[in-house]
Motif scaffolding. Structure first.
Motif, PDB file in Angstrom:
ATOM      1  N   THR A 272       0.861  -1.198   0.000  1.00 44.63           N
ATOM      2  CA  THR A 272       0.000   0.000   0.000  1.00 44.63           C
ATOM      3  C   THR A 272       0.891   1.241   0.000  1.00 44.63           C
ATOM      4  O   THR A 272       2.057   1.193   0.395  1.00 44.63           O
ATOM      5  CB  THR A 272      -0.927   0.063   1.241  1.00 44.63           C
ATOM      6  OG1 THR A 272      -0.133   0.160   2.426  1.00 44.63           O
ATOM      7  CG2 THR A 272      -1.850  -1.141   1.324  1.00 44.63           C
ATOM      8  N   ARG A 273       0.293   2.320  -0.430  1.00 49.70           N
ATOM      9  CA  ARG A 273       0.998   3.602  -0.392  1.00 49.70           C
ATOM     10  C   ARG A 273      -0.035   4.697  -0.176  1.00 49.70           C
ATOM     11  O   ARG A 273      -1.108   4.667  -0.801  1.00 49.70           O
ATOM     12  CB  ARG A 273       1.741   3.811  -1.716  1.00 49.70           C
ATOM     13  CG  ARG A 273       2.405   5.162  -1.824  1.00 49.70           C
ATOM     14  CD  ARG A 273       3.438   5.295  -2.929  1.00 49.70           C
ATOM     15  NE  ARG A 273       4.340   6.349  -2.480  1.00 49.70           N
ATOM     16  CZ  ARG A 273       5.542   6.592  -2.932  1.00 49.70           C
ATOM     17  NH1 ARG A 273       6.045   5.860  -3.898  1.00 49.70           N
ATOM     18  NH2 ARG A 273       6.277   7.568  -2.440  1.00 49.70           N
ATOM     19  N   VAL A 274       0.284   5.656   0.667  1.00 47.23           N
ATOM     20  CA  VAL A 274      -0.599   6.813   0.846  1.00 47.23           C
ATOM     21  C   VAL A 274       0.212   8.048   0.465  1.00 47.23           C
ATOM     22  O   VAL A 274       1.376   8.167   0.827  1.00 47.23           O
ATOM     23  CB  VAL A 274      -1.226   6.855   2.267  1.00 47.23           C
ATOM     24  CG1 VAL A 274      -0.180   6.891   3.353  1.00 47.23           C
ATOM     25  CG2 VAL A 274      -2.205   7.993   2.429  1.00 47.23           C
ATOM     26  N   GLY A 275      -0.393   8.903  -0.362  1.00 50.90           N
ATOM     27  CA  GLY A 275       0.382  10.021  -0.899  1.00 50.90           C
ATOM     28  C   GLY A 275       0.819   9.678  -2.314  1.00 50.90           C
ATOM     29  O   GLY A 275       0.555   8.577  -2.820  1.00 50.90           O
ATOM     30  N   LYS A 294     -11.363  -4.561   2.145  1.00 49.13           N
ATOM     31  CA  LYS A 294     -11.093  -5.743   2.958  1.00 49.13           C
ATOM     32  C   LYS A 294      -9.954  -5.484   3.946  1.00 49.13           C
ATOM     33  O   LYS A 294     -10.022  -5.890   5.106  1.00 49.13           O
ATOM     34  CB  LYS A 294     -10.740  -6.914   2.029  1.00 49.13           C
ATOM     35  CG  LYS A 294     -10.746  -8.228   2.719  1.00 49.13           C
ATOM     36  CD  LYS A 294     -11.174  -9.358   1.802  1.00 49.13           C
ATOM     37  CE  LYS A 294     -11.139 -10.648   2.581  1.00 49.13           C
ATOM     38  NZ  LYS A 294     -10.205 -11.615   2.020  1.00 49.13           N
ATOM     39  N   GLY A 295      -8.936  -4.780   3.484  1.00 50.33           N
ATOM     40  CA  GLY A 295      -7.795  -4.496   4.355  1.00 50.33           C
ATOM     41  C   GLY A 295      -7.994  -3.247   5.195  1.00 50.33           C
ATOM     42  O   GLY A 295      -7.114  -2.867   5.952  1.00 50.33           O
ATOM     43  N   GLU A 296      -9.158  -2.618   5.061  1.00 51.97           N
ATOM     44  CA  GLU A 296      -9.445  -1.343   5.767  1.00 51.97           C
ATOM     45  C   GLU A 296      -8.273  -0.381   5.584  1.00 51.97           C
ATOM     46  O   GLU A 296      -7.714   0.142   6.544  1.00 51.97           O
ATOM     47  CB  GLU A 296      -9.725  -1.601   7.240  1.00 51.97           C
ATOM     48  CG  GLU A 296     -10.978  -2.426   7.441  1.00 51.97           C
ATOM     49  CD  GLU A 296     -11.275  -2.695   8.916  1.00 51.97           C
ATOM     50  OE1 GLU A 296     -11.280  -1.734   9.700  1.00 51.97           O
ATOM     51  OE2 GLU A 296     -11.506  -3.852   9.238  1.00 51.97           O
ATOM     52  N   GLU A 297      -7.909  -0.190   4.337  1.00 48.95           N
ATOM     53  CA  GLU A 297      -6.729   0.613   4.019  1.00 48.95           C
ATOM     54  C   GLU A 297      -7.077   2.102   3.912  1.00 48.95           C
ATOM     55  O   GLU A 297      -7.172   2.673   2.821  1.00 48.95           O
ATOM     56  CB  GLU A 297      -6.053   0.085   2.747  1.00 48.95           C
ATOM     57  CG  GLU A 297      -5.486  -1.316   2.897  1.00 48.95           C
ATOM     58  CD  GLU A 297      -4.345  -1.420   3.932  1.00 48.95           C
ATOM     59  OE1 GLU A 297      -3.868  -0.376   4.422  1.00 48.95           O
ATOM     60  OE2 GLU A 297      -3.962  -2.552   4.250  1.00 48.95           O
ATOM     61  N   PHE A 298      -7.270   2.685   5.063  1.00 51.63           N
ATOM     62  CA  PHE A 298      -7.518   4.126   5.167  1.00 51.63           C
ATOM     63  C   PHE A 298      -6.552   4.647   6.223  1.00 51.63           C
ATOM     64  O   PHE A 298      -6.414   4.045   7.291  1.00 51.63           O
ATOM     65  CB  PHE A 298      -8.985   4.394   5.533  1.00 51.63           C
ATOM     66  CG  PHE A 298      -9.931   3.888   4.459  1.00 51.63           C
ATOM     67  CD1 PHE A 298     -10.242   4.669   3.358  1.00 51.63           C
ATOM     68  CD2 PHE A 298     -10.441   2.596   4.519  1.00 51.63           C
ATOM     69  CE1 PHE A 298     -11.056   4.187   2.336  1.00 51.63           C
ATOM     70  CE2 PHE A 298     -11.257   2.098   3.509  1.00 51.63           C
ATOM     71  CZ  PHE A 298     -11.574   2.894   2.415  1.00 51.63           C
ATOM     72  N   GLY A 303      -6.612   9.627   7.456  1.00 53.68           N
ATOM     73  CA  GLY A 303      -7.876   9.043   6.996  1.00 53.68           C
ATOM     74  C   GLY A 303      -7.954   8.888   5.477  1.00 53.68           C
ATOM     75  O   GLY A 303      -8.971   8.446   4.947  1.00 53.68           O
ATOM     76  N   ARG A 304      -6.886   9.252   4.770  1.00 58.95           N
ATOM     77  CA  ARG A 304      -6.903   9.144   3.308  1.00 58.95           C
ATOM     78  C   ARG A 304      -6.967   7.682   2.866  1.00 58.95           C
ATOM     79  O   ARG A 304      -6.387   6.807   3.516  1.00 58.95           O
ATOM     80  CB  ARG A 304      -5.626   9.767   2.706  1.00 58.95           C
ATOM     81  CG  ARG A 304      -5.575  11.264   2.806  1.00 58.95           C
ATOM     82  CD  ARG A 304      -4.268  11.796   2.218  1.00 58.95           C
ATOM     83  NE  ARG A 304      -3.106  11.423   3.041  1.00 58.95           N
ATOM     84  CZ  ARG A 304      -1.867  11.700   2.712  1.00 58.95           C
ATOM     85  NH1 ARG A 304      -1.587  12.328   1.583  1.00 58.95           N
ATOM     86  NH2 ARG A 304      -0.862  11.361   3.508  1.00 58.95           N
ATOM     87  N   ALA A 305      -7.643   7.442   1.725  1.00 58.62           N
ATOM     88  CA  ALA A 305      -7.669   6.089   1.165  1.00 58.62           C
ATOM     89  C   ALA A 305      -6.257   5.734   0.719  1.00 58.62           C
ATOM     90  O   ALA A 305      -5.589   6.529   0.063  1.00 58.62           O
ATOM     91  CB  ALA A 305      -8.619   6.043  -0.016  1.00 58.62           C
TER      92      ALA A 305
END
Ligand code: GDP
Ligand code: IMO
Ligand code: MG
Length: 424
Positions: A272-275, A294-298, A303-305
């Protein structure tokens, strides 16, 4: 002959959010001290123990075991955030011992404002957490920072604010056209209160960690962010401003490099990556949405997806080169449960050339096409407590990671709870 060295480092192998908080909490049961060595409150580490889910930004994840926790010199601190975090921890009955290194730099209100203004003026180009991280580390390097040791002395704090504030105000107002809602007086009032509050916690973390290591105490160093967010070795400029690599422990705590005996690489079972920034195995569309849900990746902090994708072995191979893992912890294996087949990037094709490592140049990473190996999926029952209870295909997935890196998988996480952890 001295005692066996027991400095253990927990490192994110990908782009952050690998589950470092969960594994640090798990490992801290046996540790005497848990310490952070870099980053600031851009970190968001989730620890789930029974009815409590705690999101930690500054405090090391050993707090749930009431361990002594330390914040090393390489960490930058927003004292308002730390104050709130301590309140949260105390409200659930935890009262850990806390040491803060007086050398830690303070994230001041102008750092947050400059981070936000910089992102806005640049069309959110990096996608920072807007916590003032870049501007604070920049001021530290420019020698225009305020350290915790300054915060606790009113006179020094007042002098520092008088020296620094006018320039920051000018930049925010004249360069970015911002209206600021703080003044030198209001900042002094609030931060001198915080300085008084935290004064009793100031201790030379370097000195204490070295002394405890000499006595054979077990010290866990909790990394924040991840390998590919490292300021030098990550996907620059889409990186953070500190060094989340195992080598960062030495400079971030103030200990010699030969005091580390174990380096635990935390690997999320997918990526995963945010940004913003390149992400070779990124998925799009429904497949991405399903995995994210499913992974609740927030994001824990913003709080970003989170962007999601398949596991990327060239990344992990390079992370091992940079960090020297002695063992791996694979997290979120349960999230992959129920999929018929899984893909794993084993190499990249870059303009027809096959490469096994993560390129140093971001523009090259952008051109990297993953070469996938498709493997059989698995279904977990949710009751697995031992490695032997895992389905064969899950074991094969773990073996693929182990063999690609030549590093043993020592822990497998199959849920967010502390007790959903398998020791291999
Ligand atoms: P960190 O920044 O590396 O500490 O990771 P975060 O806490 O930001 O993100 C990891 C998220 O996954 C958190 O919400 C954890 O509670 C959760 N988590 C950790 N391990 C597992 C696991 O094995 N399975 C599941 N389903 N969730 C997990
Ligand atoms: P933990 O410790 C995931 C990312 C931001 C942005 C880039 C720069 O929870 O794994 P910054 O605010 O540091 O200047 O942002 O780095 N980032 C993280 N991504 N997990 C983190 O921490 C992160 N800390 C920063 O999203 O892309
Ligand atoms: Mg996180």
């Amino acid at each position: 002959m001295g005692l066996e060295l027991t400095g253990i480092v927990v490192i994110g192998t990908q782009f952050g959010d690998e589950g470092k908080g969960k594994i640090t909490d798990f490992l801290s049961e046996k540790a005497d001290i848990v310490a952070r060595f870099q980053g600031g409150n851009n970190a968001g580490h989730t620890v789930k123990v029974a009815e409590h889910t705690v999101k930690l930004h500054h405090l090391p994840s050993g707090v749930m075991h009431n361990k002594t926790v330390m914040i090393g010199a390489g960490v930058i601190i927003d004292p308002k955030v730390l104050e709130e975090e301590l309140k949260t921890i105390e409200s659930i009955g935890k009262k850990p011992g806390l040491f803060i290194d007086p050398r830690c730099h303070i994230i001041m209100p102008w750092h947050n404002a400059l981070d936000i203004a910089g992102e806005e003026s640049n069309n959110g180009s990096i996608g920072t957490t807007k916590r003032g991280i870049g501007p604070c580390y920049a001021d530290k390097c420019l020698r225009k920072g305020i350290r915790f040791e300054d915060l606790v002395y009113e006179r020094r704090l007042e002098e520092a604010i008088e020296r620094i504030f006018p320039e920051k105000k000018k930049i925010l107002e004249k360069v970015y056209g911002k209206k600021i809602d703080f003044s030198a007086e209001s900042v002094f009032k609030e931060y001198s209160r915080l300085g008084k509050k935290f004064a009793p916690f100031l201790k030379d973390v370097s000195f204490h960690v070295c002394a405890q290591l000499e006595k054979g105490k077990e010290i866990l160093f909790e990394g924040a962010q991840g390998t590919f967010l490292d300021n030098d070795f990550g996907t620059y400029p889409y990186v953070t401003s500190s060094h989340p690599l195992s080598g960062g422990v030495a400079t971030g705590i103030g200990i010699p490099i030969n005091k580390i005996s174990r380096v635990v690489g935390i690997v999320k079972a997918y990526t995963t990556r945010v940004g913003n920034g390149p992400f070779p195995t990124e998925l799009q569309g429904k497949q991405a949405d399903d995995l994210r849900e499913k992974g609740e990746e927030f994001g824990t902090t913003t709080g970003r997806a989170r962007r999601v994708g398949w596991l990327d072995i060239p990344m992990l191979r390079t992370a091992h080169r940079l960090n020297g893992f002695t063992e791996l912890a694979i997290t979120k294996l349960d999230v992959l449960s129920g999929m018929k087949e899984l893909k794993v990037a084993v190499e990249y094709d870059i303009g027809g050339k096959i490469v096994k490592n993560f390129p140093y140049s971001t523009s090259t990473v952008e051109k990297a096409k993953p070469v996938y190996k498709t493997v059989k999926g698995f279904t977990l029952s949710g009751k697995e407590k031992k490695f032997s209870e895992l389905p064969k295909e899950a074991k094969d997935y773990l073996k693929l990671i182990e063999e690609s890196l030549g590093v043993p998988v020592k822990f497998v996480s199959v849920g967010p709870e502390r007790n959903e952890t398998i020791i291999c």
